[in-house]
Write an enzyme that holds these catalytic residues in place. Structure first.
Site, PDB file in Angstrom:
ATOM      1  N   ALA A 196       6.233  77.031  -3.379  1.00  0.00           N
ATOM      2  CA  ALA A 196       5.282  77.759  -4.225  1.00  0.00           C
ATOM      3  C   ALA A 196       5.091  76.995  -5.530  1.00  0.00           C
ATOM      4  CB  ALA A 196       5.791  79.165  -4.505  1.00  0.00           C
ATOM      5  N   GLY A 208       2.244  71.590  -8.666  1.00  0.00           N
ATOM      6  CA  GLY A 208       1.950  70.739  -9.810  1.00  0.00           C
ATOM      7  C   GLY A 208       2.678  69.414  -9.685  1.00  0.00           C
ATOM      8  N   GLY A 229       6.034  69.932  -7.759  1.00  0.00           N
ATOM      9  CA  GLY A 229       5.812  70.278  -6.367  1.00  0.00           C
ATOM     10  C   GLY A 229       5.339  69.093  -5.552  1.00  0.00           C
ATOM     11  N   GLU A 269      19.304  73.588 -10.388  1.00  0.00           N
ATOM     12  CA  GLU A 269      19.669  72.317 -11.028  1.00  0.00           C
ATOM     13  C   GLU A 269      18.513  71.724 -11.822  1.00  0.00           C
ATOM     14  OE1 GLU A 269      21.872  69.855 -12.552  1.00  0.00           O
ATOM     15  OE2 GLU A 269      22.937  70.489 -10.738  1.00  0.00           O
ATOM     16  N   GLY A 304      16.228  67.999 -16.138  1.00  0.00           N
ATOM     17  CA  GLY A 304      15.574  67.236 -15.083  1.00  0.00           C
ATOM     18  C   GLY A 304      16.519  66.635 -14.065  1.00  0.00           C
ATOM     19  N   ILE A 327      19.249  64.918 -14.493  1.00  0.00           N
ATOM     20  CA  ILE A 327      20.674  64.852 -14.828  1.00  0.00           C
ATOM     21  C   ILE A 327      21.389  65.990 -14.088  1.00  0.00           C
ATOM     22  CG2 ILE A 327      22.395  64.931 -16.664  1.00  0.00           C
ATOM     23  CD1 ILE A 327      20.201  64.092 -18.622  1.00  0.00           C
ATOM     24  N   LYS A 370      17.193  76.181 -22.017  1.00  0.00           N
ATOM     25  CA  LYS A 370      18.189  75.346 -21.341  1.00  0.00           C
ATOM     26  C   LYS A 370      19.583  75.562 -21.923  1.00  0.00           C
ATOM     27  CE  LYS A 370      14.596  71.869 -20.623  1.00  0.00           C
ATOM     28  NZ  LYS A 370      14.073  70.555 -21.055  1.00  0.00           N
TER      29      LYS A 370
END
Length: 430
Positions: free
Chosen positions: A10, A13, A16, A131, A136, A138, A207
């Site tokens: 889903a 962008g 995805g 994750e 990103g 890492i 984050k």
């Protein structure tokens, strides 16, 4: 080889599209590592006609994204829609209720609803993986949740937003003003047309709240993250920092002090000896301090098609192997509701930049104000002409409480000698 892990995707962008490309390019390697193939069976996004640079005709297109959660031919729903509420969280709730595993890159959703979703996944006996939501490519979630699981972690901090780090690096290297660098970053695609979430620290705060929960075994408390960004950082601050042996970085910091958690995202002066000072451009970096393992340092690309897709597919591989486990290091019912610390109690050294009238006696007035508040000066620089017509003064304090520094700032605001708004930054001394 075992039957395929069937996924519904889903959101198509940048990330995805990257997931589709990665599953295609590394198909055989992924299947060997996962112990079974990983196959996309259905996809959904807002715009069916958009060219995403990858062949999507082989997948079933579903206009009603919410229906992905009900499909009998889907084992995992990958949510890449984004947003803390709306279609994203509705899809994830439905998928978990249907017993499907979920993989997401949605930091805002996890920061706001992570505790609820983790509990639902545990009750349903399925996995919630994220994750890709933090830093990103890492693998910091896995590192804290699994690699450092035996440690008590008292502090986690880092550079959590690549856009801000790019802007500050460009200001540092070229001496440019914040507004000019931001405009260039938007032109190059490093910053969004509306950069608010990035430059005001909200993205990094999402984050940080996730990392704090993982690190400390506490309930996510995004509302208690004290957040400021980099809008007020001026070229003169970058120059002062360099002269004093620092670099300016936007740092997210969470630490346990006594029985309270302090969480904040703010521009800091980072000593050149600290590894975060060497993290430049759009890179991210995270530091976690464990009581047995010591300091762990992770650096890498924090966003973009490749790194984020890599993190998404790593979660899919875990699910294919049957590796689920609780989303936040321990069952959600064991996460503690640890209270937030008072900002004024934080102790450390501080950087204070002022624009003051170029008159005799002003410096003596400022030092007396600091003295009366209980703040002693470690170093002071007076240089440069301010736009207000005065001169810039940069002060670095000895260790003191934040409340003392803010008391001094309030007194300075009442003085006719101080022109404009003072700038306060913490110094990262560990």
């Amino acid at each position: 080889m075992n039957s395929p892990l069937r996924i519904a995707l889903a959101g198509l962008g940048t990330v995805g599209g990257g997931v589709v490309k990665l599953l295609d390019e590394n198909r055989d390697l992924i299947a060997r590592r996962a112990g079974r193939p990983i196959e996309i069976v259905a996809i959904s996004a807002r715009d069916r006609s958009r060219d995403r640079g990858v062949d999507l005709s082989r997948f079933e297109w579903v206009d009603d994204t919410s229906s992905l959660a009900e499909r009998d031919d889907v084992d995992v729903v990958v949510e890449l829609i984004g947003g803390s509420d709306g279609p994203a969280v509705a899809l994830v709730r439905s998928a978990i209720a249907s017993g499907k595993a979920v993989v997401t890159a949605n930091k805002a959703m996890i920061a706001h609803h992570g505790l609820e979703l983790a509990g639902a996944a545990e009750r349903a006996g399925t996995a919630l993986k994220y994750e890709a939501a933090v830093a990103g490519g890492i693998p910091i979630i896995k590192a804290i949740r699994e690699g450092a699981a035996a440690n008590r972690i008292d502090r986690v901090y880092g550079i959590l937003n690549g856009t801000c780090n790019y802007i500050l690096t460009e200001m540092e290297e070229n001496g440019a003003a914040f507004a000019d660098v931001l405009a260039e970053a938007q032109r190059l695609g490093y910053a969004e047309a509306d950069p608010t979430f990035d430059i005001d620290g909200i993205d990094a705060a999402h984050k940080l709240a996730i990392l704090a929960s993982l690190a400390f075994g506490s309930e996510i408390d995004f509302a208690s993250v004290l957040t400021s960004g980099i809008r007020a950082v001026a070229a003169t601050d970058i120059a002062h920092a360099a002269e004093l042996g620092f670099r300016v970085r936007l740092v997210g910091l969470a630490e346990v002090v006594g029985d309270r958690i302090h969480q904040r995202v703010h521009a800091c002066l980072v000593p050149l000896t600290n590894p975060l000072a060497k993290v430049s451009g759009s890179l991210n970096a995270v530091v976690a301090e464990g009581n047995f393992v010591g300091r762990l340092f992770f650096e890498g690309r924090g966003a973009g098609e490749g790194p984020t897709a890599s993190a998404v597919v790593a979660d899919l591989i875990d699910i294919a192997r049957g590796e689920a486990g609780p989303a936040f290091s321990m069952p959600s019912e064991h996460l503690e509701p640890i209270g937030a610390g008072e900002a004024g109690d934080r102790r450390g050294r501080y950087y204070l930049r002022l624009s003051v009238a170029d008159e005799t006696g002003v410096l003596a007035e400022l030092t007396a104000t600091l003295r009366d508040a209980g703040v002693s000066i470690d170093s002071l620089i007076q240089r440069g002409q301010a736009e207000s017509g005065g001169v810039f003064i940069a002060i670095v304090s000895h260790e003191t409480s934040e409340s003392a520094v803010r008391e001094a700032i309030e007194a300075m605001r009442a003085s006719g000698s101080v022109l404009g708004e003072p700038m306060l930054m913490h110094i990262l001394d560990f």
